[in-house]
Design a protein around this motif. Structure first.
Motif, short mmCIF file in Angstrom:
data_model
loop_
_atom_site.label_atom_id
_atom_site.label_comp_id
_atom_site.label_asym_id
_atom_site.label_seq_id
_atom_site.Cartn_x
_atom_site.Cartn_y
_atom_site.Cartn_z
N PRO A 1 23.67 23.20 -56.14
CA PRO A 1 24.84 22.98 -55.28
C PRO A 1 26.05 23.70 -55.85
CG PRO A 1 24.42 21.03 -56.62
CD PRO A 1 23.29 22.00 -56.89
N ILE A 2 26.79 24.41 -54.97
CA ILE A 2 28.00 25.08 -55.43
C ILE A 2 29.25 24.58 -54.71
CG2 ILE A 2 26.88 27.14 -56.34
CD1 ILE A 2 27.63 28.57 -53.77
N VAL A 3 29.09 24.05 -53.51
CA VAL A 3 30.20 23.46 -52.76
C VAL A 3 29.66 22.24 -52.04
CG1 VAL A 3 31.93 23.80 -50.93
CG2 VAL A 3 31.27 25.73 -52.39
N ILE A 4 30.44 21.14 -52.06
CA ILE A 4 30.07 19.97 -51.25
C ILE A 4 31.17 19.76 -50.22
CG2 ILE A 4 28.53 18.81 -52.85
CD1 ILE A 4 30.78 17.15 -53.90
N VAL A 5 30.74 19.53 -48.98
CA VAL A 5 31.66 19.35 -47.85
C VAL A 5 31.29 18.05 -47.16
CG1 VAL A 5 32.53 20.34 -45.70
CG2 VAL A 5 31.79 21.86 -47.55
N ASP A 6 32.26 17.18 -47.00
CA ASP A 6 32.01 15.90 -46.32
C ASP A 6 32.99 15.72 -45.17
OD1 ASP A 6 29.89 14.16 -47.04
OD2 ASP A 6 30.81 13.82 -49.00
N PRO A 7 32.56 16.02 -43.93
CA PRO A 7 33.41 15.71 -42.77
C PRO A 7 33.24 14.25 -42.37
CG PRO A 7 31.47 16.95 -42.09
CD PRO A 7 31.36 16.75 -43.57
N LYS A 8 34.34 13.57 -42.15
CA LYS A 8 34.29 12.16 -41.74
C LYS A 8 35.27 11.92 -40.60
CE LYS A 8 31.51 11.05 -45.08
NZ LYS A 8 30.11 11.10 -44.77
N TYR A 9 34.86 11.09 -39.65
CA TYR A 9 35.74 10.65 -38.57
C TYR A 9 36.26 9.27 -38.94
CZ TYR A 9 37.42 9.02 -34.10
OH TYR A 9 38.21 8.51 -33.11
N ILE A 10 37.57 9.12 -38.91
CA ILE A 10 38.22 7.87 -39.32
C ILE A 10 38.76 7.17 -38.08
CG2 ILE A 10 40.00 6.88 -40.79
CD1 ILE A 10 37.81 8.49 -42.29
N ARG A 11 38.30 5.94 -37.88
CA ARG A 11 38.74 5.20 -36.69
C ARG A 11 40.08 4.50 -36.87
NH1 ARG A 11 34.84 1.06 -34.01
NH2 ARG A 11 36.02 -0.05 -35.54
N ALA B 1 33.40 0.69 -29.24
CA ALA B 1 34.33 1.52 -30.03
C ALA B 1 33.63 2.07 -31.27
CB ALA B 1 35.56 0.72 -30.42
N ALA B 2 32.84 1.25 -31.92
CA ALA B 2 32.11 1.70 -33.11
C ALA B 2 31.06 2.73 -32.73
CB ALA B 2 31.46 0.52 -33.82
N ALA B 3 30.37 2.51 -31.62
CA ALA B 3 29.35 3.46 -31.16
C ALA B 3 29.98 4.80 -30.80
CB ALA B 3 28.60 2.89 -29.96
N LEU B 4 31.13 4.77 -30.14
CA LEU B 4 31.82 6.01 -29.80
C LEU B 4 32.29 6.72 -31.06
CD1 LEU B 4 32.99 7.96 -27.72
CD2 LEU B 4 35.03 6.51 -27.64
N GLY B 5 32.86 5.98 -32.01
CA GLY B 5 33.31 6.56 -33.27
C GLY B 5 32.17 7.21 -34.03
N GLU B 6 31.02 6.57 -34.04
CA GLU B 6 29.85 7.13 -34.73
C GLU B 6 29.38 8.41 -34.03
OE1 GLU B 6 25.33 5.85 -36.02
OE2 GLU B 6 26.85 4.29 -35.76
N ALA B 7 29.38 8.41 -32.71
CA ALA B 7 28.95 9.60 -31.97
C ALA B 7 29.91 10.77 -32.22
CB ALA B 7 28.88 9.28 -30.47
N VAL B 8 31.21 10.49 -32.22
CA VAL B 8 32.20 11.54 -32.49
C VAL B 8 32.01 12.06 -33.91
CG1 VAL B 8 34.67 11.99 -32.81
CG2 VAL B 8 33.88 10.74 -30.79
N GLY B 9 31.80 11.17 -34.86
CA GLY B 9 31.58 11.57 -36.25
C GLY B 9 30.36 12.46 -36.41
#
Length: 116
Positions: A63-73, A7-15
């Motif tokens: 830097p003018i914009v910071i973007v952080d996409p995160k997948y939350i399990r 589950a953690a490996a899949l979550g990391e891959a999706v992220g």
């Protein structure tokens, strides 16, 4: 090497997949304006270094914009990651006055139990 937590490996891959595609979309959107976008390490005023997934930078590299996409399990991860992003982005904006916007993109179910 066997995976100890599928589950953690899949979550990391999706992220990683979400991060890759969001960074590519941001980079293609800002290129026409002369900006670049990609992962970058930024240091705050206290010397803490943050690895930001996508930083839009001006021609001089500021830097003018910071973007952080995160997948939350799951729910606890949602609170932990969300609060970490708020603190990190706030501290970086204080240290880098050229940052005009910060964006956190949180995806995933965030459920503590499966939906029925």
């Amino acid at each position: 090497m066997p995976v100890s937590n599928p589950a953690a490996a899949l979550g990391e891959a999706v992220g990683k997949l979400i991060e890759k595609h969001i960074t590519a979309a941001v980079a293609s959107s800002v290129a026409a304006m002369g900006y670049t976008a990609g992962p970058k390490r930024l240091k705050n005023g206290s010397g803490n270094v943050y690895q930001i997934d996508c930083v839009v930078a001006s021609e001089d590299g500021s830097p003018i914009v910071i973007v952080d996409p995160k997948y939350i399990r799951y729910k606890k991860h949602n609170r932990d990651k969300g609060s970490w992003l708020c603190v990190a982005h706030y501290n970086l904006r204080k240290s880098h006055p050229t940052i005009r916007k910060s964006v956190a993109i949180l995806s995933g179910g965030g459920q503590s139990r499966p939906l029925r």
